[in-house]
Design an enzyme around this catalytic site. Structure first.
Site, mmCIF file in Angstrom:
data_model
loop_
_atom_site.group_PDB
_atom_site.id
_atom_site.type_symbol
_atom_site.label_atom_id
_atom_site.label_comp_id
_atom_site.label_asym_id
_atom_site.label_seq_id
_atom_site.Cartn_x
_atom_site.Cartn_y
_atom_site.Cartn_z
ATOM 1 N N CYS A 138 60.354 -10.110 75.597
ATOM 2 C CA CYS A 138 60.443 -11.555 75.925
ATOM 3 C C CYS A 138 59.422 -12.415 74.716
ATOM 4 O O CYS A 138 58.252 -12.596 75.138
ATOM 5 C CB CYS A 138 59.777 -11.935 77.204
ATOM 6 S SG CYS A 138 60.188 -13.686 77.721
ATOM 7 N N CYS A 141 57.648 -15.484 76.229
ATOM 8 C CA CYS A 141 56.545 -15.269 77.172
ATOM 9 C C CYS A 141 55.536 -14.655 76.270
ATOM 10 O O CYS A 141 54.412 -15.259 76.553
ATOM 11 C CB CYS A 141 56.826 -13.988 77.831
ATOM 12 S SG CYS A 141 58.236 -14.025 78.923
ATOM 13 N N ASP A 142 55.523 -13.995 75.078
ATOM 14 C CA ASP A 142 54.559 -13.147 74.523
ATOM 15 C C ASP A 142 54.202 -13.621 73.011
ATOM 16 O O ASP A 142 53.343 -13.244 72.457
ATOM 17 C CB ASP A 142 54.769 -11.726 74.780
ATOM 18 C CG ASP A 142 54.548 -11.292 75.841
ATOM 19 O OD1 ASP A 142 53.900 -11.817 76.597
ATOM 20 O OD2 ASP A 142 55.500 -10.348 76.482
#
Ligand code: NDP
Length: 314
Positions: A138, A141-142
């Site tokens: 992701c 997200c990261d």
């Protein structure tokens, strides 16, 4: 064979941000929800490390810890949360019927499906070894953890193209590893990545191995045409080769799109079956964020509560 039967107002299947939020709202509304957590209690966030984009945690929080907080909050209001797996359903009867892996029958006036989706992985050992230590499924997200660094992303669909584009704004260089000589992504997305100066598309390449010590420091790739291997010096490796919604057991009853995502009536969590609601990633292939999943879990609990009230059940 056990013939135990349990009757509930509200049965929640799945325990990511969507399921737990549904449990918080449903229990506070007095529905006494029963949740079966599913194969991966806590959902996809339990395989991430730091979560920095969930509002309310100014210093960030570890994914598993956040899910533990969600669970405690639901339990505080009386949600009955159990480890367990729903193996089949019968939505042609009322109350709705769910069979669990230990052969128990749950009869539920309302069902909230929050079974999520699972990221597809390449299936190589080093991918698992570095998951959360440079390997992620992701980018939203990261990606932030790789600000100013060089990264690689594998995949050639809309998700990969979109995530490559997202990463290009944060990272110094993005290698996009595409296994064929063309992408599957829409023309617009392809043109966008092709025209982004810091994205280098490696057509006809596959990933051999992810290398590193404690975390990723490079990736070995193979040119499928020339059979030459090369090393990409990257600290992040993103896998964007699709997701599989965990919707298989509902396929005989619920309308789904061609990829198996459950269809909900826009602006609601309602499925085509009365009293059955879906929330989180099992019905959303676009946003896929903890916060959007939690929001849709809230919607599902409110929809369930209103449905029960209208039926005079609760
Ligand atoms: P897709 O299934 O569309 O694409 C998966 C990609 O991963 C394909 O290019 C495939 O390659 C590649 N792939 C699969 N397995 C491997 C492997 N083992 N090694 C290397 N590459 C691999 O998934 P997406 O998540 O991209 O999209 C899912 C759906 O969501 C699509 O319908 C998409 O259009 C939609 N979507 C729409 C968006 C938007 O409209 N903004 C944004 C994101 C998704 P190959 O092409 O060779 O099969």
């Amino acid at each position: 064979m056990s013939s135990e039967v349990e009757k509930v107002n509200c049965f929640i299947i799945g325990s990511g941000p969507a399921g737990y939020t549904a449990a918080i709202y449903a229990s506070r509304a007095g529905l006494k929800p029963l949740m079966y957590q599913g194969l991966q209690p806590g959902g996809q966030l339990t395989i991430t490390t730091e979560v920095e984009n969930y509002p309310g945690y100014p210093n960030g929080i570890q994914g598993p810890e956040m899910m533990e907080d969600f669970k405690k909050q639901a339990e505080r209001f009386g949600a009955d949360i159990r480890w367990g797996i729903a193996t089949s359903v019968d939505f042609s009867v009322f109350p709705r019927k769910i069979i669990t892996e230990d052969n128990k029958t749950i009869l539920a006036d309302t069902v909230i499906i929050a079974t999520g989706a699972s990221a597809k992985w390449l299936g190589i050992a080093s991918e698992e070894k570095f998951n959360g230590f440079g390997v992620s499924a992701c980018a939203v997200c990261d990606g932030f953890f790789f600000k100013g660094q060089d990264v690689a992303i594998v995949g050639a669909g809309d998700t990969a193209a979109e995530e490559a584009s997202y990463l290009s704004k944060l990272c110094r260089k993005v290698y996009m590893i595409v296994r064929r000589d063309e992408m599957r992504a829409s023309k617009t997305m392809q043109t966008r990545v092709e025209n982004t100066p810091n994205i280098e598309i490696l057509y006809n390449h596959s990933t051999v191995e992810i290398l590193g010590d404690k975390s990723v420091n490079s990736v070995k790739v193979l040119n499928n045409k020339s059979n030459e291997e090369s090393i990409l010096n990257v600290s992040g490796f993103f896998v964007a080769i699709g997701h599989t919604p965990n919707s298989g057991i509902f396929k005989d009853f619920l309308e789904m799109d061609e990829n198996g995502y459950i269809k909900t009536i826009p602006g609601s969590s309602k499925t085509n079956v009365e009293g059955v609601f879906a929330c989180g990633d099992v019905q959303d292939h676009i946003y896929r964020q903890a916060v959007t999943a939690a929001g849709s879990g809230c919607m599902a609990a409110l929809d369930a509560e209103r449905y029960l009230a209208a039926k005079g059940i609760h």
